[in-house]
Design an enzyme around this catalytic site. Sequence first.
Site, PDB file in Angstrom:
ATOM      1  N   CYS A   1      12.386   2.757  10.928  1.00  0.00           N
ATOM      2  CA  CYS A   1      11.570   3.967  10.759  1.00  0.00           C
ATOM      3  C   CYS A   1      12.205   4.850   9.689  1.00  0.00           C
ATOM      4  CB  CYS A   1      11.399   4.710  12.070  1.00  0.00           C
ATOM      5  SG  CYS A   1      12.945   5.170  12.894  1.00  0.00           S
TER       6      CYS A   1
ATOM      7  N   PRO B   1      13.206   3.245  23.315  1.00  0.00           N
ATOM      8  CA  PRO B   1      12.726   3.503  24.676  1.00  0.00           C
ATOM      9  C   PRO B   1      11.637   2.559  25.182  1.00  0.00           C
ATOM     10  CG  PRO B   1      11.704   5.046  23.191  1.00  0.00           C
ATOM     11  CD  PRO B   1      12.675   4.241  22.353  1.00  0.00           C
ATOM     12  N   GLY B   2      11.196   1.584  24.388  1.00  0.00           N
ATOM     13  CA  GLY B   2      10.388   0.519  24.945  1.00  0.00           C
ATOM     14  C   GLY B   2       8.930   0.455  24.551  1.00  0.00           C
TER      15      GLY B   2
ATOM     16  N   ASP C   1      13.927  -3.746  15.577  1.00  0.00           N
ATOM     17  CA  ASP C   1      13.714  -2.371  15.115  1.00  0.00           C
ATOM     18  C   ASP C   1      15.099  -1.757  14.975  1.00  0.00           C
ATOM     19  OD1 ASP C   1      12.907   0.180  14.534  1.00  0.00           O
ATOM     20  OD2 ASP C   1      11.734   0.483  16.351  1.00  0.00           O
TER      21      ASP C   1
ATOM     22  N   CYS D   1      17.311  -3.834  20.071  1.00  0.00           N
ATOM     23  CA  CYS D   1      17.343  -2.362  19.929  1.00  0.00           C
ATOM     24  C   CYS D   1      16.028  -1.806  20.461  1.00  0.00           C
ATOM     25  CB  CYS D   1      17.589  -1.959  18.489  1.00  0.00           C
ATOM     26  SG  CYS D   1      19.005  -2.783  17.720  1.00  0.00           S
ATOM     27  N   ALA D   2      15.699  -2.182  21.691  1.00  0.00           N
ATOM     28  CA  ALA D   2      14.348  -2.040  22.225  1.00  0.00           C
ATOM     29  C   ALA D   2      13.994  -0.659  22.748  1.00  0.00           C
ATOM     30  CB  ALA D   2      14.139  -3.065  23.340  1.00  0.00           C
TER      31      ALA D   2
ATOM     32  N   ASP E   1      25.234  -5.175  23.334  1.00  0.00           N
ATOM     33  CA  ASP E   1      25.284  -4.972  21.890  1.00  0.00           C
ATOM     34  C   ASP E   1      24.402  -6.035  21.240  1.00  0.00           C
ATOM     35  OD1 ASP E   1      25.875  -4.858  19.179  1.00  0.00           O
ATOM     36  OD2 ASP E   1      28.031  -4.571  19.486  1.00  0.00           O
TER      37      ASP E   1
END
Length: 458
Positions: A390, A277-278, A337, A274-275, A321
Site C-alpha cells: 500500500c 488485520p485480515g 501484502d 503478513c495477513a 515471522d
Amino acid sequence: MLKPAAMSSDTPTPDSPSPGDAHTSDAHTGDAKISAARSVAFDLLRAVLAKKTPLDEALVAHDGMNWLPDRDRGFARTLVATTLRRLGHVDRMIDACLSQPLPLKASAVRDVLRIAATELLILKVAPHAAVDSAVNLVRSRGHEKFVKLTNAVLRRLDREGSAAIEALPALDALPHWLARSWRATYGDETAEAMAAAVQREPVLDITVKSDPAPWAETLGAQMLPTGTLRRPIEGRIDALPGFAEGAWWVQDAAAALPVKLLGDVAGKTVVDLCAAPGGKTAQLAAAAANVLAVDRAAKRVKRMQENLSRLQLSATCVTADAAKWRPPLPVDAVLLDAPCSATGTLRRHPDIPWLKGEADVAKLVGLQDRLLNAALEIVKPGGTVVFCTCSLESAEGIDRIAALLARNPAVRRVPIAAQEIGGLDALITAEGDLRTRPDHLADFGGMDGFYACRLIKG
C-alpha cells in the site's frame, strides 16, 4: 495581503463530523466543551509530531476521547486529522505571520497555532471560539509570554489567510521528501492531483461476502465497477445493517483488488503472508480457499481471528515471522501484502508522512525482498504469487519486482487484464501490473494507493 513563507523543514517538531458539523458543534455545545475537544486535539497532535506516536494509537490511549461527548469526540478527531492533512500549508501560513521563528522550547505554542489555524482557515469555525481557546491553551501550557503573539497571529490569519492558503499547491501540504518522491515518480501534474486527493475526507468502502447488489441498496451505497460498495462515513460503522451478522467488512476498494489477481481459488491452498488485520484473508475464505494466514504480531493475529469469527469465515491463523515460516508442503498460491511505508493510505492515515521518511523506505526494501524470496519458496512450481504494497513509492513496488526478476530468471510476470479489475484499464501499468493512486476514481471519492504484481514460479 498575506504571502505564505516557505516551509522550514521536512519534519515538524468511526465518527467524523464534516467541517460544517464542527461549526455547529461550537454553536450548540458551548465553548467550554469545544475547548475540551481542542485540548484533546492538541494532545493528539503533540503525540504524533513530538512523540512519533501513530494517530490511531494516540486516539486509543487518550483518556479524554472517552469522556468527551460523541460530537466533540468527532470534532477533536476531525481537527487533528485535518491539521495533519494540511500541515505543510498551515505551517507556511503561520510562518508568514512570524517576524522570527519560534524557539524550540515553544514547540507547544506552534502546535496550538496549527490547531487554531486549521479551524480558522480550513474548517471555518467561528473565529472567537478558535482564537480564545488557543490563547487559553497557550496560557494553560505555561507559555504566558506567547499569549499576545498567539492572539496576533491568529487574528491576522483570520483577516488575511483564507484566500492565501487556498492558492497554495496541494503538494505543499506534504513534507518535502514525499512531494519530491511523487514528482519524480509520477510527474508534476499527477503528483499534484494525488496530493489534492489525499487532503479530502475518506469514504467508507465495504467488501460483501456475496451478492453485493442487494447490500448496496440496503446500505444506501454505490457499487463500484470492482464490486466494492461505497458510502459516506456517517454514524457508527458497527450499527449499519449486516455488520453484526457478518455480511461484510470494511476494506478500501484498492485493497480488495490484489486477491482478484489470484483468479478462482476455490479448493486451493493459499497462504496469506503478513495477513492481519485480515481483509484479504476474509476475501480468500469467502471464495472457498483453504487459507493459511500468517502474521508475526500476536495481537494482530488475535484481532484477525475475531474479525473472521464475526464474519463466520474459516482460516488457519499462524503467529510467525513470514520471512522464516514454511508450510508442511508447497502451496498453490501466495498473497504477500508486504510491510511498507504505507504512503498510499494517507486519506485514512494523515499522520504517516510526518512519522516516516526516506530512510524508512530504504529499510523496508530489504524486508520486502526477503519476503518475496520466502513467498517463492512456499509456492509450488507453476504456482502463483501476488506481491502487493500500500505504497506509492516505486522503491516499494515496481523496483522490487525488477530486482526479483533480475536475480531469479525462473520467475515470470503475468500481466493483469482490465476485466479482472472491473474494466478499469487506467489502473494497469505498461508492464501489466496494478497501480492505484488516490486520484483514481476521484469523482467517486478516490482510492488508496496500491501496487500489485502477479508472478508465476517456473
